[in-house]
Structures are given as structure tokens and as C-alpha cells.
Design a protein around this motif. Structure first.
Motif, PDB file in Angstrom:
ATOM      1  N   ILE A 212      -6.342  -4.156 -12.170  1.00 18.82           N
ATOM      2  CA  ILE A 212      -6.925  -3.139 -11.284  1.00 18.82           C
ATOM      3  C   ILE A 212      -7.617  -3.792 -10.085  1.00 18.82           C
ATOM      4  CG2 ILE A 212      -8.638  -1.298 -11.141  1.00 18.82           C
ATOM      5  CD1 ILE A 212      -8.059  -0.710 -14.085  1.00 18.82           C
ATOM      6  N   TYR A 213      -8.374  -4.846 -10.337  1.00 18.86           N
ATOM      7  CA  TYR A 213      -9.074  -5.526  -9.237  1.00 18.86           C
ATOM      8  C   TYR A 213      -8.093  -6.153  -8.252  1.00 18.86           C
ATOM      9  CZ  TYR A 213     -13.312  -5.013 -12.049  1.00 18.86           C
ATOM     10  OH  TYR A 213     -14.373  -4.502 -12.767  1.00 18.86           O
ATOM     11  N   ARG A 214      -6.992  -6.724  -8.751  1.00 16.75           N
ATOM     12  CA  ARG A 214      -6.009  -7.327  -7.849  1.00 16.75           C
ATOM     13  C   ARG A 214      -5.291  -6.251  -7.032  1.00 16.75           C
ATOM     14  NH1 ARG A 214      -8.555 -10.624 -10.079  1.00 16.75           N
ATOM     15  NH2 ARG A 214      -9.817  -9.942  -8.312  1.00 16.75           N
ATOM     16  N   LEU A 215      -5.000  -5.122  -7.630  1.00 12.52           N
ATOM     17  CA  LEU A 215      -4.381  -4.021  -6.879  1.00 12.52           C
ATOM     18  C   LEU A 215      -5.345  -3.490  -5.821  1.00 12.52           C
ATOM     19  CD1 LEU A 215      -2.543  -2.046  -9.723  1.00 12.52           C
ATOM     20  CD2 LEU A 215      -1.494  -3.359  -7.863  1.00 12.52           C
TER      21      LEU A 215
ATOM     22  N   VAL B 255      -5.927  -3.826   2.780  1.00 10.02           N
ATOM     23  CA  VAL B 255      -5.310  -3.822   4.113  1.00 10.02           C
ATOM     24  C   VAL B 255      -4.354  -2.632   4.127  1.00 10.02           C
ATOM     25  CG1 VAL B 255      -4.032  -5.170   5.829  1.00 10.02           C
ATOM     26  CG2 VAL B 255      -5.519  -6.330   4.188  1.00 10.02           C
ATOM     27  N   SER B 256      -4.896  -1.460   4.412  1.00 11.92           N
ATOM     28  CA  SER B 256      -4.149  -0.203   4.255  1.00 11.92           C
ATOM     29  C   SER B 256      -2.959  -0.090   5.199  1.00 11.92           C
ATOM     30  CB  SER B 256      -5.091   0.988   4.467  1.00 11.92           C
ATOM     31  OG  SER B 256      -5.688   0.930   5.746  1.00 11.92           O
ATOM     32  N   SER B 257      -2.999  -0.780   6.345  1.00 15.05           N
ATOM     33  CA  SER B 257      -1.889  -0.688   7.306  1.00 15.05           C
ATOM     34  C   SER B 257      -0.609  -1.313   6.763  1.00 15.05           C
ATOM     35  CB  SER B 257      -2.279  -1.365   8.625  1.00 15.05           C
ATOM     36  OG  SER B 257      -2.577  -2.748   8.409  1.00 15.05           O
ATOM     37  N   GLN B 258      -0.707  -2.144   5.716  1.00 19.45           N
ATOM     38  CA  GLN B 258       0.473  -2.775   5.131  1.00 19.45           C
ATOM     39  C   GLN B 258       0.857  -2.150   3.792  1.00 19.45           C
ATOM     40  OE1 GLN B 258      -0.240  -7.024   4.952  1.00 19.45           O
ATOM     41  NE2 GLN B 258      -0.837  -7.148   7.103  1.00 19.45           N
ATOM     42  N   VAL B 259       0.282  -1.000   3.468  1.00 22.28           N
ATOM     43  CA  VAL B 259       0.606  -0.284   2.234  1.00 22.28           C
ATOM     44  C   VAL B 259       1.676   0.753   2.548  1.00 22.28           C
ATOM     45  CG1 VAL B 259      -0.268   1.187   0.384  1.00 22.28           C
ATOM     46  CG2 VAL B 259      -1.688  -0.667   1.285  1.00 22.28           C
TER      47      VAL B 259
ATOM     48  N   TYR C 167       6.076   3.690  -0.796  1.00 22.12           N
ATOM     49  CA  TYR C 167       6.541   3.265  -2.109  1.00 22.12           C
ATOM     50  C   TYR C 167       5.424   2.591  -2.888  1.00 22.12           C
ATOM     51  CZ  TYR C 167       9.108   0.542  -5.586  1.00 22.12           C
ATOM     52  OH  TYR C 167       9.541  -0.022  -6.762  1.00 22.12           O
ATOM     53  N   CYS C 168       4.637   1.726  -2.202  1.00 21.61           N
ATOM     54  CA  CYS C 168       3.528   1.043  -2.879  1.00 21.61           C
ATOM     55  C   CYS C 168       2.476   2.037  -3.363  1.00 21.61           C
ATOM     56  CB  CYS C 168       2.891   0.036  -1.923  1.00 21.61           C
ATOM     57  SG  CYS C 168       3.896  -1.435  -1.631  1.00 21.61           S
ATOM     58  N   ALA C 169       2.140   3.010  -2.514  1.00 24.19           N
ATOM     59  CA  ALA C 169       1.144   4.012  -2.896  1.00 24.19           C
ATOM     60  C   ALA C 169       1.619   4.785  -4.124  1.00 24.19           C
ATOM     61  CB  ALA C 169       0.881   4.956  -1.734  1.00 24.19           C
ATOM     62  N   LYS C 170       2.880   5.129  -4.151  1.00 22.34           N
ATOM     63  CA  LYS C 170       3.439   5.877  -5.283  1.00 22.34           C
ATOM     64  C   LYS C 170       3.394   5.040  -6.556  1.00 22.34           C
ATOM     65  CE  LYS C 170       7.570   8.463  -6.637  1.00 22.34           C
ATOM     66  NZ  LYS C 170       8.940   8.888  -6.220  1.00 22.34           N
ATOM     67  N   GLN C 171       3.704   3.739  -6.434  1.00 21.40           N
ATOM     68  CA  GLN C 171       3.656   2.843  -7.599  1.00 21.40           C
ATOM     69  C   GLN C 171       2.247   2.753  -8.185  1.00 21.40           C
ATOM     70  OE1 GLN C 171       5.484  -0.951  -6.280  1.00 21.40           O
ATOM     71  NE2 GLN C 171       6.731  -0.769  -8.122  1.00 21.40           N
ATOM     72  N   VAL C 172       1.280   2.611  -7.304  1.00 21.74           N
ATOM     73  CA  VAL C 172      -0.107   2.464  -7.766  1.00 21.74           C
ATOM     74  C   VAL C 172      -0.567   3.731  -8.476  1.00 21.74           C
ATOM     75  CG1 VAL C 172      -2.492   2.168  -7.021  1.00 21.74           C
ATOM     76  CG2 VAL C 172      -0.696   0.746  -6.015  1.00 21.74           C
ATOM     77  N   ILE C 173      -0.246   4.908  -7.912  1.00 24.00           N
ATOM     78  CA  ILE C 173      -0.650   6.174  -8.541  1.00 24.00           C
ATOM     79  C   ILE C 173      -0.020   6.310  -9.919  1.00 24.00           C
ATOM     80  CG2 ILE C 173      -0.538   8.681  -8.334  1.00 24.00           C
ATOM     81  CD1 ILE C 173      -0.561   8.275  -5.267  1.00 24.00           C
TER      82      ILE C 173
ATOM     83  N   VAL D  91     -11.044   4.878 -10.065  1.00 24.29           N
ATOM     84  CA  VAL D  91     -11.365   5.787  -8.965  1.00 24.29           C
ATOM     85  C   VAL D  91     -11.469   5.015  -7.656  1.00 24.29           C
ATOM     86  CG1 VAL D  91     -13.126   7.330  -8.022  1.00 24.29           C
ATOM     87  CG2 VAL D  91     -12.456   7.523 -10.423  1.00 24.29           C
ATOM     88  N   SER D  92     -12.044   3.820  -7.694  1.00 21.59           N
ATOM     89  CA  SER D  92     -12.124   2.986  -6.501  1.00 21.59           C
ATOM     90  C   SER D  92     -10.740   2.594  -6.013  1.00 21.59           C
ATOM     91  CB  SER D  92     -12.956   1.732  -6.803  1.00 21.59           C
ATOM     92  OG  SER D  92     -13.000   0.873  -5.700  1.00 21.59           O
ATOM     93  N   LEU D  93      -9.837   2.289  -6.936  1.00 25.79           N
ATOM     94  CA  LEU D  93      -8.456   1.952  -6.569  1.00 25.79           C
ATOM     95  C   LEU D  93      -7.753   3.133  -5.908  1.00 25.79           C
ATOM     96  CD1 LEU D  93      -5.938   0.154  -6.620  1.00 25.79           C
ATOM     97  CD2 LEU D  93      -5.579   0.862  -9.001  1.00 25.79           C
ATOM     98  N   LEU D  94      -7.877   4.322  -6.502  1.00 30.81           N
ATOM     99  CA  LEU D  94      -7.230   5.508  -5.931  1.00 30.81           C
ATOM    100  C   LEU D  94      -7.851   5.893  -4.592  1.00 30.81           C
ATOM    101  CD1 LEU D  94      -6.765   7.681  -9.151  1.00 30.81           C
ATOM    102  CD2 LEU D  94      -5.016   6.410  -7.893  1.00 30.81           C
ATOM    103  N   SER D  95      -9.146   5.670  -4.433  1.00 36.21           N
ATOM    104  CA  SER D  95      -9.785   5.963  -3.144  1.00 36.21           C
ATOM    105  C   SER D  95      -9.214   5.073  -2.043  1.00 36.21           C
ATOM    106  CB  SER D  95     -11.300   5.757  -3.248  1.00 36.21           C
ATOM    107  OG  SER D  95     -11.852   6.626  -4.228  1.00 36.21           O
ATOM    108  N   GLY D  96      -8.894   3.844  -2.393  1.00 37.86           N
ATOM    109  CA  GLY D  96      -8.256   2.965  -1.429  1.00 37.86           C
ATOM    110  C   GLY D  96      -6.859   3.427  -1.061  1.00 37.86           C
ATOM    111  N   VAL D  97      -6.147   3.994  -2.032  1.00 40.82           N
ATOM    112  CA  VAL D  97      -4.805   4.520  -1.751  1.00 40.82           C
ATOM    113  C   VAL D  97      -4.888   5.666  -0.748  1.00 40.82           C
ATOM    114  CG1 VAL D  97      -2.799   5.673  -2.756  1.00 40.82           C
ATOM    115  CG2 VAL D  97      -3.908   3.785  -3.983  1.00 40.82           C
ATOM    116  N   LEU D  98      -5.922   6.500  -0.864  1.00 41.14           N
ATOM    117  CA  LEU D  98      -6.057   7.642   0.056  1.00 41.14           C
ATOM    118  C   LEU D  98      -6.257   7.198   1.503  1.00 41.14           C
ATOM    119  CD1 LEU D  98      -8.354  10.045  -2.023  1.00 41.14           C
ATOM    120  CD2 LEU D  98      -5.919  10.347  -1.493  1.00 41.14           C
ATOM    121  N   GLU D  99      -6.699   5.975   1.712  1.00 40.08           N
ATOM    122  CA  GLU D  99      -6.919   5.481   3.069  1.00 40.08           C
ATOM    123  C   GLU D  99      -5.652   4.952   3.717  1.00 40.08           C
ATOM    124  OE1 GLU D  99     -10.002   2.603   2.986  1.00 40.08           O
ATOM    125  OE2 GLU D  99     -11.509   3.964   2.134  1.00 40.08           O
ATOM    126  N   ALA D 100      -4.570   4.874   2.967  1.00 37.89           N
ATOM    127  CA  ALA D 100      -3.310   4.378   3.537  1.00 37.89           C
ATOM    128  C   ALA D 100      -2.796   5.365   4.577  1.00 37.89           C
ATOM    129  CB  ALA D 100      -2.281   4.179   2.434  1.00 37.89           C
TER     130      ALA D 100
END
Length: 429
Positions: free
Chosen positions: A335-338, A344-348, A351-357, A387-396
């Protein structure tokens, strides 16, 4: 000559004949034998007659077939010293430890229902007496004492780290420890600067190969490697630190003909793909950490190729999501590595966002299983990390477009579900 012979004067010998006439005994018809029976020390009479008795017989008579001191001293008194009673635990010398000193030994203090000692505060091969008092309303309710001893730590071991200097990711460092005769458990870790230690390996292999990140530039690029050994009783040696120099790779300069972005993608991702097939989860997550450090550093360079860095990030995210979850500690690492990767949301990518979810939803589903590593896995710390990981996904940025709206709803739904499941698990505990 006759004499009265009462029962208190009778003795027992090996052979005798009695001739009784009335109350008297006829001496000529009585053959009397005295074998000179005596105590171990003939000089000290103990309940046996000495000298001449009332019949005129001498009690100390020698016989031709007897030997001096025959039957005496069955146990040599010189070999049998004074008896020494064995000491019990209560007889041992005890040295009282002051309250303030004892409190400094513990992580839980003096008034806790559980006592946890700090590592390496108690001496190896020591015997301790712990006294516990129960007090209620300032009145002593009772006391109890417990003797416990500490095990001996492994000794006489030697380890070697090679080489002394290398480059991040490219150089393979090695640790070799002499195994000796004991079956030991080894733990290797490292730290850069003041950062917390990171685990490299834990197991019974006394030889291990690994790569390291670049060292602290403020400390001549030094990286500290720690070696610990544990025996079958759980007694652990103090961490043995070894410093090596690890220089940074993937540098962008005019003298180098290699493009660091291209080199990271070809060399780094290529090694990660091969390691994912044959390596352990610990080796893979450690290598992913090395790649992330270089990837995020290159992302700060304005001359970097965003396309190559995005491809590299996508490959690493895919590898992290495919890691098998062996225990809760490994799950936190993933989780911490993800979280570091999506920072760096500009490089997400979409497909990556979907994988993480999907990966987070898979972790949430583990809470309904009973086999490890599931079962109360969604505690407060785990829910916060997810929750912190998913919050980062929302910033993509990719989620701001129409195809990403559905993923945004999934993220919000997953966060709500995690919080509810986490609260339910907390109530059960």
C-alpha cells in the motif's frame, strides 16, 4: 564358679549351647565365643559393653582369623565432608533495582497491566525476580513474585559485507555470515540518513544478495546495513551496523551517452519482470522501492521524457498489484509503495487508476475470510492507509474526464465501505 545370668545379660553370637539347671547356667557345659564385634571407632563405646563383665569374660578378645579394623569404617570419613544444603532461588543473592531505573527498562511503565521491556535492556543469561503488587483505593490487595531468566544470545559469529562501494540498483551487494553450529535466524536491513530501517531479508540464509538505493549526499552517500541474529529461544544480538558507499546512477549529464529515462525503463523494468517470476515477495517489493526512488527523482527533471516515465510507472504499479499478500506487514508495504507511485498524478493512467481501485477492493474482501492474512485485517491503521491511497487516485487528472467519472464513483463507494467495515471490526474487537 557360678553366677546369676539374667536376660539383660544375654548376647547373640553365631554358635552357642545352653545348659540350664534351674535358674543357673553350668559354665563347664557352656561354650562361649566372642567374635569381637565393635563399632567403627573402637575407642568410643556406643551402647556396647567394654572391659570385663560380671562373668569375668573380657569383651575385647582377638581371634586368630580376624583382621585389624575388619568391618570398621565402611564409609571413609575423610571422603565425606560436612553436608552442604543446596541453595534454592530464595537463597540467591538479590540486588534491588530502583523504581526509576526499572521504569527506564520498560516501554509500558510501572503501573501497566502488561510489562514490555525495551530491547537489549536485560542482560543475557540473567536471572530476574519480578514482584507485582495489586493496589485498590490506595490499599494493598496482594503481591506476587515471578522468577524468569534471559537466554544467551548467539556469540562468536562473524559477517562480511561486500563490496565497500557501488552504485544504486546496478551493484549487487552481498552479506555472508559464518553459520557456526547453531541454527540461527538472520535479519538484514538498511537505512539512509535518519530514515527508518527497511527490511532486506529475514530467514535462515546466512548469505544474501541485494541492491541498494543511493546514499545520503550529506554523508558522502553512505548507507548503513544492519545485521541481527536470533537463536531458537528468540534471543537476539544487538544490530551490527556496517556502512557502505552507494553512489547515484541514472544521472543526466553531458558526458554520459545513456538516457537515464530510457535506461531506467529498459534495465530497471526488465530486471523487475525477471524478478517477479523467480523472486520472493520481499525481494520484489524491495526492488520496487529502489525503482520508485529513481523514478520520482527523474520526474523532477524538466528534461525527462514524460512518456518513458509514465510507461515505467505503469509497469511498476502493475507489478505491485500482482504481488501475493503473505502477511499484514507485506500488505502495508504494498500500500505504501502504491501511494508513492500515484503521488506524481500526472503520470497515472486510467488503466493504473483502475488497477489500484480493484486491488483495494480485493484487500477489503479479505476481511470476510478467515484464513491468513485475512481476519481483522481492516483495523484503523489499515483503513487509513487504504483511504489515503484512494484519495491519491482521485487526484489523477484522467479521472476528470468522462470515462473517469465511473471510477470516481467506485472510489467513493469503496472508501465508504472501508470506513464502515473498519468501524464494525473495531466494535467487534
Amino acid at each position: 564358679m557360678t553366677s546369676d545370668f539374667h536376660t539383660e545379660d544375654m548376647i547373640y553370637t553365631d554358635v552357642y549351647q545352653e545348659s540350664i539347671s534351674g535358674d543357673h547356667l553350668s559354665l563347664p557345659e557352656y561354650d562361649y565365643y566372642n567374635f569381637g564385634i565393635e563399632e567403627a571407632d573402637p575407642g568410643v563405646p556406643v551402647g556396647r559393653p567394654t572391659g570385663t563383665n560380671s562373668l569375668g569374660f573380657s569383651w575385647n578378645v582377638s581371634f586368630p582369623h580376624s583382621y585389624d579394623n575388619e568391618g570398621d569404617n565402611l564409609v571413609d570419613p575423610s571422603l565425606h565432608g560436612p553436608a552442604v544444603s543446596e541453595k534454592t532461588l530464595l537463597d540467591l543473592h538479590r540486588q534491588l533495582i530502583h523504581h526509576s531505573v526499572f521504569e527506564s527498562y520498560t516501554l509500558t511503565g510501572l503501573s501497566s497491566s502488561v510489562v514490555t521491556f525495551k530491547p537489549f535492556m536485560l542482560k543475557p543469561k540473567g536471572l530476574y525476580l519480578l514482584e507485582v503488587s495489586a493496589i485498590s483505593e490506595e490499599r494493598l490487595q496482594g503481591k506476587s513474585q515471578l522468577f524468569f531468566h534471559t537466554q544467551a544470545v548467539p556469540e562468536g559469529m562473524s559477517c562480511q559485507v561486500q563490496p565497500n562501494t557501488g552504485y544504486e540498483i546496478h551493484t549487487y551487494f552481498s552479506i555472508f555470515c559464518s553459520s557456526g553450529k547453531e541454527d540461527l535466524l538472520y535479519e538484514y536491513s538498511f537505512s539512509v540518513g535518519t530514515s527508518p530501517r527497511k527490511l532486506l531479508y529475514e530467514g535462515r540464509d546466512f548469505q544474501h544478495y541485494f541492491s541498494l538505493p543511493s546514499g545520503d549526499p550529506n554523508d558522502d552517500y553512505k548507507v548503513t546495513i544492519y545485521i541481527e541474529m536470533k537463536n531458537r529461544f528468540g534471543a537476539t544480538t544487538k544490530p551490527c551496523p556496517v556502512k557502505v558507499t552507494v553512489l547515484p546512477s541514472f544521472q543526466r549529464n553531458s558526458s554520459s551517452q545513456l538516457n537515464p529515462d530510457h535506461e531506467l525503463y529498459m534495465y530497471g523494468v526488465g530486471n523487475l519482470t525477471g524478478l517477479s517470476k523467480i523472486g520472493s515477495s520481499r525481494d520484489i517489493i524491495n526492488y520496487i522501492s529502489l525503482l520508485i526512488a529513481v523514478l520520482n527523482r527523474l520526474s523532477l527533471d524538466a528534461d525527462s521524457s514524460v512518456q518513458l516515465l509514465t510507461l515505467t510507472r505503469t509497469s511498476i504499479i502493475t507489478a505491485a498489484c500482482q504481488l501475493s499478500i503473505t502477511d499484514k506487514g507485506m500488505l502495508f508495504e504494498i500500500i505504501y509503495r502504491l501511494t508513492d507511485l500515484i503521488r506524481v498524478s500526472s503520470q497515472v493512467t486510467f488503466y493504473c487508476a483502475k488497477q489500484v481501485i480493484q486491488h483495494v477492493q480485493h484487500i477489503a474482501s479479505l476481511s470476510h475470510e478467515s484464513k491468513p492474512p485475512a481476519g481483522h485485517i481492516l483495523d484503523t491503521g489499515m483503513v487509513k492507509a487504504l483511504v489515503s491511497l484512494l484519495s491519491g487516485v482521485l487526484e489523477a487528472p484522467v479521472l476528470s474526464f468522462r470515462p473517469g467519472h465511473q471510477l470516481t464513483n467506485k472510489v467513493l463507494y469503496t472508501i465508504t465501505d472501508l470506513v464502515l467495515v473498519g468501524e464494525a471490526s473495531l466494535m467487534i474487537c
